[in-house]
Design a protein around this motif. Structure first.
Motif, PDB file in Angstrom:
ATOM      1  N   GLY A 172       0.789  -1.223   0.000  1.00  0.00           N
ATOM      2  CA  GLY A 172       0.000   0.000   0.000  1.00  0.00           C
ATOM      3  C   GLY A 172       0.816   1.265   0.000  1.00  0.00           C
ATOM      4  N   ARG A 173       2.157   1.126  -0.127  1.00  0.00           N
ATOM      5  CA  ARG A 173       3.019   2.308  -0.035  1.00  0.00           C
ATOM      6  C   ARG A 173       3.758   2.577  -1.345  1.00  0.00           C
ATOM      7  NH1 ARG A 173       3.960   3.653   5.303  1.00  0.00           N
ATOM      8  NH2 ARG A 173       4.477   5.662   4.365  1.00  0.00           N
ATOM      9  N   VAL A 174       4.207   3.830  -1.492  1.00  0.00           N
ATOM     10  CA  VAL A 174       5.098   4.227  -2.588  1.00  0.00           C
ATOM     11  C   VAL A 174       6.459   4.485  -1.968  1.00  0.00           C
ATOM     12  CG1 VAL A 174       5.504   5.862  -4.463  1.00  0.00           C
ATOM     13  CG2 VAL A 174       3.160   5.307  -3.794  1.00  0.00           C
ATOM     14  N   ILE A 175       7.491   3.789  -2.467  1.00  0.00           N
ATOM     15  CA  ILE A 175       8.817   3.852  -1.844  1.00  0.00           C
ATOM     16  C   ILE A 175       9.884   4.147  -2.899  1.00  0.00           C
ATOM     17  CG2 ILE A 175       8.188   2.253   0.024  1.00  0.00           C
ATOM     18  CD1 ILE A 175       9.640   0.037  -1.556  1.00  0.00           C
ATOM     19  N   ASP A 176      11.107   4.499  -2.407  1.00  0.00           N
ATOM     20  CA  ASP A 176      12.236   4.637  -3.328  1.00  0.00           C
ATOM     21  C   ASP A 176      12.985   3.310  -3.395  1.00  0.00           C
ATOM     22  OD1 ASP A 176      13.813   4.413  -1.047  1.00  0.00           O
ATOM     23  OD2 ASP A 176      14.372   6.532  -0.982  1.00  0.00           O
ATOM     24  N   ILE A 177      14.106   3.270  -4.096  1.00  0.00           N
ATOM     25  CA  ILE A 177      14.765   1.981  -4.343  1.00  0.00           C
ATOM     26  C   ILE A 177      15.435   1.410  -3.094  1.00  0.00           C
ATOM     27  CG2 ILE A 177      15.162   2.600  -6.744  1.00  0.00           C
ATOM     28  CD1 ILE A 177      18.220   2.599  -5.944  1.00  0.00           C
ATOM     29  N   LEU A 178      15.614   2.226  -2.053  1.00  0.00           N
ATOM     30  CA  LEU A 178      16.208   1.724  -0.808  1.00  0.00           C
ATOM     31  C   LEU A 178      15.143   1.401   0.238  1.00  0.00           C
ATOM     32  CD1 LEU A 178      19.338   4.061  -0.555  1.00  0.00           C
ATOM     33  CD2 LEU A 178      19.236   1.699  -1.370  1.00  0.00           C
ATOM     34  N   GLY A 179      13.864   1.494  -0.152  1.00  0.00           N
ATOM     35  CA  GLY A 179      12.773   1.125   0.748  1.00  0.00           C
ATOM     36  C   GLY A 179      12.255   2.254   1.604  1.00  0.00           C
ATOM     37  N   ASN A 180      12.709   3.481   1.358  1.00  0.00           N
ATOM     38  CA  ASN A 180      12.237   4.625   2.135  1.00  0.00           C
ATOM     39  C   ASN A 180      10.901   5.120   1.579  1.00  0.00           C
ATOM     40  OD1 ASN A 180      14.759   4.725   3.625  1.00  0.00           O
ATOM     41  ND2 ASN A 180      15.662   5.598   1.781  1.00  0.00           N
ATOM     42  N   PRO A 181       9.890   5.326   2.434  1.00  0.00           N
ATOM     43  CA  PRO A 181       8.578   5.783   1.940  1.00  0.00           C
ATOM     44  C   PRO A 181       8.644   7.207   1.411  1.00  0.00           C
ATOM     45  CG  PRO A 181       8.612   5.749   4.351  1.00  0.00           C
ATOM     46  CD  PRO A 181       9.903   5.140   3.901  1.00  0.00           C
ATOM     47  N   ILE A 182       7.983   7.468   0.283  1.00  0.00           N
ATOM     48  CA  ILE A 182       7.981   8.820  -0.297  1.00  0.00           C
ATOM     49  C   ILE A 182       6.553   9.283  -0.584  1.00  0.00           C
ATOM     50  CG2 ILE A 182      10.304   8.683  -1.291  1.00  0.00           C
ATOM     51  CD1 ILE A 182       9.040   7.903  -3.952  1.00  0.00           C
ATOM     52  N   ASP A 183       5.571   8.642   0.091  1.00  0.00           N
ATOM     53  CA  ASP A 183       4.171   8.995  -0.159  1.00  0.00           C
ATOM     54  C   ASP A 183       3.568   9.884   0.924  1.00  0.00           C
ATOM     55  OD1 ASP A 183       4.181   7.123   1.842  1.00  0.00           O
ATOM     56  OD2 ASP A 183       2.985   5.635   0.785  1.00  0.00           O
ATOM     57  N   GLY A 184       4.386  10.293   1.888  1.00  0.00           N
ATOM     58  CA  GLY A 184       3.898  11.195   2.935  1.00  0.00           C
ATOM     59  C   GLY A 184       2.984  10.549   3.950  1.00  0.00           C
ATOM     60  N   LYS A 185       2.993   9.203   4.050  1.00  0.00           N
ATOM     61  CA  LYS A 185       2.120   8.507   4.999  1.00  0.00           C
ATOM     62  C   LYS A 185       2.864   8.028   6.241  1.00  0.00           C
ATOM     63  CE  LYS A 185      -1.015   6.817   1.384  1.00  0.00           C
ATOM     64  NZ  LYS A 185      -1.569   5.627   0.717  1.00  0.00           N
ATOM     65  N   GLY A 186       4.047   8.577   6.476  1.00  0.00           N
ATOM     66  CA  GLY A 186       4.810   8.192   7.666  1.00  0.00           C
ATOM     67  C   GLY A 186       5.693   6.979   7.432  1.00  0.00           C
ATOM     68  N   GLU A 187       6.306   6.521   8.510  1.00  0.00           N
ATOM     69  CA  GLU A 187       7.231   5.394   8.426  1.00  0.00           C
ATOM     70  C   GLU A 187       6.491   4.081   8.137  1.00  0.00           C
ATOM     71  OE1 GLU A 187      10.665   5.420   8.577  1.00  0.00           O
ATOM     72  OE2 GLU A 187      10.321   7.568   8.402  1.00  0.00           O
ATOM     73  N   ILE A 188       7.230   3.128   7.582  1.00  0.00           N
ATOM     74  CA  ILE A 188       6.672   1.793   7.333  1.00  0.00           C
ATOM     75  C   ILE A 188       6.669   1.024   8.650  1.00  0.00           C
ATOM     76  CG2 ILE A 188       7.095  -0.405   6.163  1.00  0.00           C
ATOM     77  CD1 ILE A 188       8.274   1.283   3.842  1.00  0.00           C
ATOM     78  N   VAL A 189       5.514   0.451   9.003  1.00  0.00           N
ATOM     79  CA  VAL A 189       5.380  -0.256  10.277  1.00  0.00           C
ATOM     80  C   VAL A 189       5.473  -1.759  10.048  1.00  0.00           C
ATOM     81  CG1 VAL A 189       4.011   1.560  11.364  1.00  0.00           C
ATOM     82  CG2 VAL A 189       2.853  -0.247  10.085  1.00  0.00           C
ATOM     83  N   GLY A 190       5.748  -2.476  11.137  1.00  0.00           N
ATOM     84  CA  GLY A 190       5.824  -3.933  11.052  1.00  0.00           C
ATOM     85  C   GLY A 190       7.260  -4.398  10.902  1.00  0.00           C
ATOM     86  N   PRO A 191       7.472  -5.707  11.037  1.00  0.00           N
ATOM     87  CA  PRO A 191       8.830  -6.254  10.914  1.00  0.00           C
ATOM     88  C   PRO A 191       9.363  -6.114   9.493  1.00  0.00           C
ATOM     89  CG  PRO A 191       7.210  -8.032  11.065  1.00  0.00           C
ATOM     90  CD  PRO A 191       6.471  -6.768  11.313  1.00  0.00           C
ATOM     91  N   LEU A 192      10.642  -5.728   9.390  1.00  0.00           N
ATOM     92  CA  LEU A 192      11.298  -5.580   8.091  1.00  0.00           C
ATOM     93  C   LEU A 192      12.536  -6.469   8.054  1.00  0.00           C
ATOM     94  CD1 LEU A 192      11.063  -1.701   7.629  1.00  0.00           C
ATOM     95  CD2 LEU A 192       9.666  -3.421   6.497  1.00  0.00           C
ATOM     96  N   PHE A 193      12.801  -7.049   6.894  1.00  0.00           N
ATOM     97  CA  PHE A 193      13.920  -7.977   6.735  1.00  0.00           C
ATOM     98  C   PHE A 193      14.824  -7.481   5.625  1.00  0.00           C
ATOM     99  CE2 PHE A 193      10.031 -10.119   7.968  1.00  0.00           C
ATOM    100  CZ  PHE A 193      10.408 -10.780   9.128  1.00  0.00           C
ATOM    101  N   GLU A 194      16.125  -7.599   5.839  1.00  0.00           N
ATOM    102  CA  GLU A 194      17.085  -7.093   4.860  1.00  0.00           C
ATOM    103  C   GLU A 194      17.266  -8.088   3.721  1.00  0.00           C
ATOM    104  OE1 GLU A 194      21.482  -5.309   5.353  1.00  0.00           O
ATOM    105  OE2 GLU A 194      19.872  -4.347   6.475  1.00  0.00           O
ATOM    106  N   MET A 195      17.072  -7.609   2.499  1.00  0.00           N
ATOM    107  CA  MET A 195      17.236  -8.433   1.297  1.00  0.00           C
ATOM    108  C   MET A 195      18.224  -7.743   0.358  1.00  0.00           C
ATOM    109  SD  MET A 195      15.072 -11.116   1.419  1.00  0.00           S
ATOM    110  CE  MET A 195      14.693 -11.597  -0.254  1.00  0.00           C
TER     111      MET A 195
END
Length: 527
Positions: free
Chosen positions: A106-129
């Protein structure tokens, strides 16, 4: 080659590294000696490896791409205006990676996974790939046999796509390539609440910000955004962002695939990625080849698309796959899939140029969109004679495979004979029958954008076309007949449609569809 002035380098090093041991410091740190066009050249970084992520003192990140005798060339992942000669660079010791998780949906992000849609930080567990990863070996793959339904009658009946397949969408600009990809994403809404959802990743490469916002709005309005991630590499971003954006999308798709889910990634489009890669390669002074592309542009796309696969069901075997990141190792399950829909733009319908031929040879089929068909009102403007799926009927449910077997042959005959009818000469009844049937099938296969059909409705209307039940209906009334026909079936014969959806098609089903079609066609004939 660049002629480095060692006296200047010496003075820079004395100033920057006066308190450190020279050799040990140079192995982990470097000094910018030249900066421009998104490329930084560094003295030092003696222990750096190709593809390593490095960080400048301003916090800007870059990726090591060239290891020369006298310097290291780094491509920047941000604009270079804050970097100047003499700035320090440090190694990170790791390749570029992205943090992924279900919180990204449901989010719009950049290539490093940072949100750029103005909806705040991404919540929930995140895993490095990692962005770069080896494709699964042959023993970890399964044949593609489970359909990925697009909701587009033309594709699901004649050019079926399976989960784990790579199907190229190719055509000139403004012929509806993105629309096909977006409609496929929208159609996955039907499966989201089931036990086999498809998580979608849309990678926008070198597109206007307004275009990306419009696509996000369409997906939101159609209820498709909550299972979709959009990766935005805008036209104003550096060339490096365009090159690595598809790899970010693939890494997110691999997370869903490796954890036992199905995922779909759309690369829109890879021809722009190739142009950006050519730009970077020429700035790095790599040797140009055909059309000035570097020699490894084929490898750029092959190593990206080979990562799409249907993974074996055996969980124990799946856990032994290549390069599984430690962060998700305990969550790995078998049976997941990653389907790729790369998009390539052609110039004047030329599919024999360098990048199109490269990607055609890598993928498992192509959907070719033709400008002449588009302008004549046939939408989606798919040319069925060059379009093909190398997976074929194994990616269709039984009921669709049973009723659509002759459709492609019928349409091929129609295209061949249609040219004769333009001369105005008298045609025999058999030829006229083929032409009239083909014209009605074309009307049936036309479809409005962002309006996917469920599979049972597709089977019902295509069966009516292939059996020529519509031969007496005027062509301009076929669309109205189709709406009433499907409405009637949904109201009066819901059980029949449910059985078609489950792959069941018998004589009773055929009889009901024939009776309804013939009964309604009489009404349109007399009106």
């Amino acid at each position: 080659m660049y002629d480095l002035k060692y006296s200047e380098i010496s003075s820079i090093l004395k100033k920057q590294l006066s308190d450190f041991q020279y050799e040990s410091k140079l192995s982990e740190y470097g000094i910018v000696v030249q900066i421009g066009d998104g490329i930084a050249r560094s003295f030092g970084l003696n222990s750096a490896f190709c593809g390593e992520l490095v960080e400048f003192h301003t916090g800007i990140k870059g990726i090591v791409l060239n290891l020369e005798k006298d310097y290291v060339s780094i491509v920047l992942l941000n604009h270079s205006k804050d970097i100047k000669e003499g700035d320090m660079i440090k190694r990170t010791g790791k390749t570029c990676s992205i943090k992924v998780g279900k919180g990204m949906l449901g989010r719009v992000i950049d290539i490093l996974g940072n949100p750029i849609d103005g909806k705040g930080e991404i919540v929930g567990p995140l895993f490095e790939m990692p962005l770069e990863r080896k494709a699964p070996g042959v023993i970890y793959r399964e044949p593609v046999k489970e359909p990925l339904q697009t909701g587009i009658k033309f594709i699901d009946s004649m050019i079926p796509i399976g989960r784990g397949q790579r199907e190229l969408i190719i055509g000139d600009r403004q012929t509806g390539k993105t629309t096909i990809a977006i409609d496929t994403i929208i159609n996955q809404k039907e499966f989201f609440e089931t036990d086999k959802p498809v998580y979608c990743i849309y990678v926008a490469i070198c597109q206007k910000g307004s275009t990306i916002a419009r696509i996000a709005k369409v997906l939101e309005e159609k209820g498709a955004m909550h299972y979709t991630v959009i990766i935005a590499a805008k036209a104003s971003d550096p060339a490096s962002i365009q090159v690595f954006a598809p790899f970010s999308g693939t890494s997110i798709g691999e997370y869903f695939r490796d954890t036992g889910h199905s995922s779909l990634v759309v690369y829109d489009d890879l021809s722009k990625q190739a142009v950006s890669y050519r730009e970077i390669s020429l700035l790095l002074r790599r040797s140009p080849g055909r059309e000035a592309y570097p020699g490894d542009v084929f490898y750029l796309h092959s190593r990206l698309l080979e990562r799409s696969a249907k993974i074996i069901e055996d969980q124990k075997m799946a856990k032994q796959m290549n390069d599984i990141p430690e962060s998700i190792k305990k969550y790995v399950k078998g049976g997941g899939s990653l389907t790729a829909l790369p998009i390539i733009e052609t110039q004047s319908g030329d599919v024999s140029s360098y990048i199109p031929t490269n990607v055609i040879s890598i993928t498992d089929g192509q959907i070719f969109l033709e400008k002449n068909l588009f302008h004549s009102g046939v939408r989606p403007a798919i040319n069925e004679s060059i379009s093909v799926s190398r997976v074929g009927g194994s990616a269709q449910i039984k009921s669709m495979r049973k009723i659509s077997g002759t459709l492609k042959i019928d349409q091929a005959q129609f295209r061949e004979l249609e040219s004769f009818s333009q001369f105005g000469s008298e045609l025999d009844p058999t030829t006229m029958n083929i032409i009239q049937k083909g014209k009605r099938n074309i009307e049936i296969l036309k479809q409005a954008p962002h309006n996917p059909y469920n599979i049972s409705d597709q089977i019902a209307i295509i069966y009516a076309g292939t059996k020529n039940f519509l031969k007496n209906i005027p062509i301009e009334k076929i669309s109205s007949f189709e709406k009433e026909y499907l409405f009637y079936l949904n109201e009066k014969h819901k059980n029949l449609l449910d059985s078609l959806k489950n792959g069941l098609f018998d004589e009773t089903s055929a009889s009901i569809l024939e009776n309804v079609a013939l009964e309604l066609s009489e009404k349109y004939l007399s009106s």
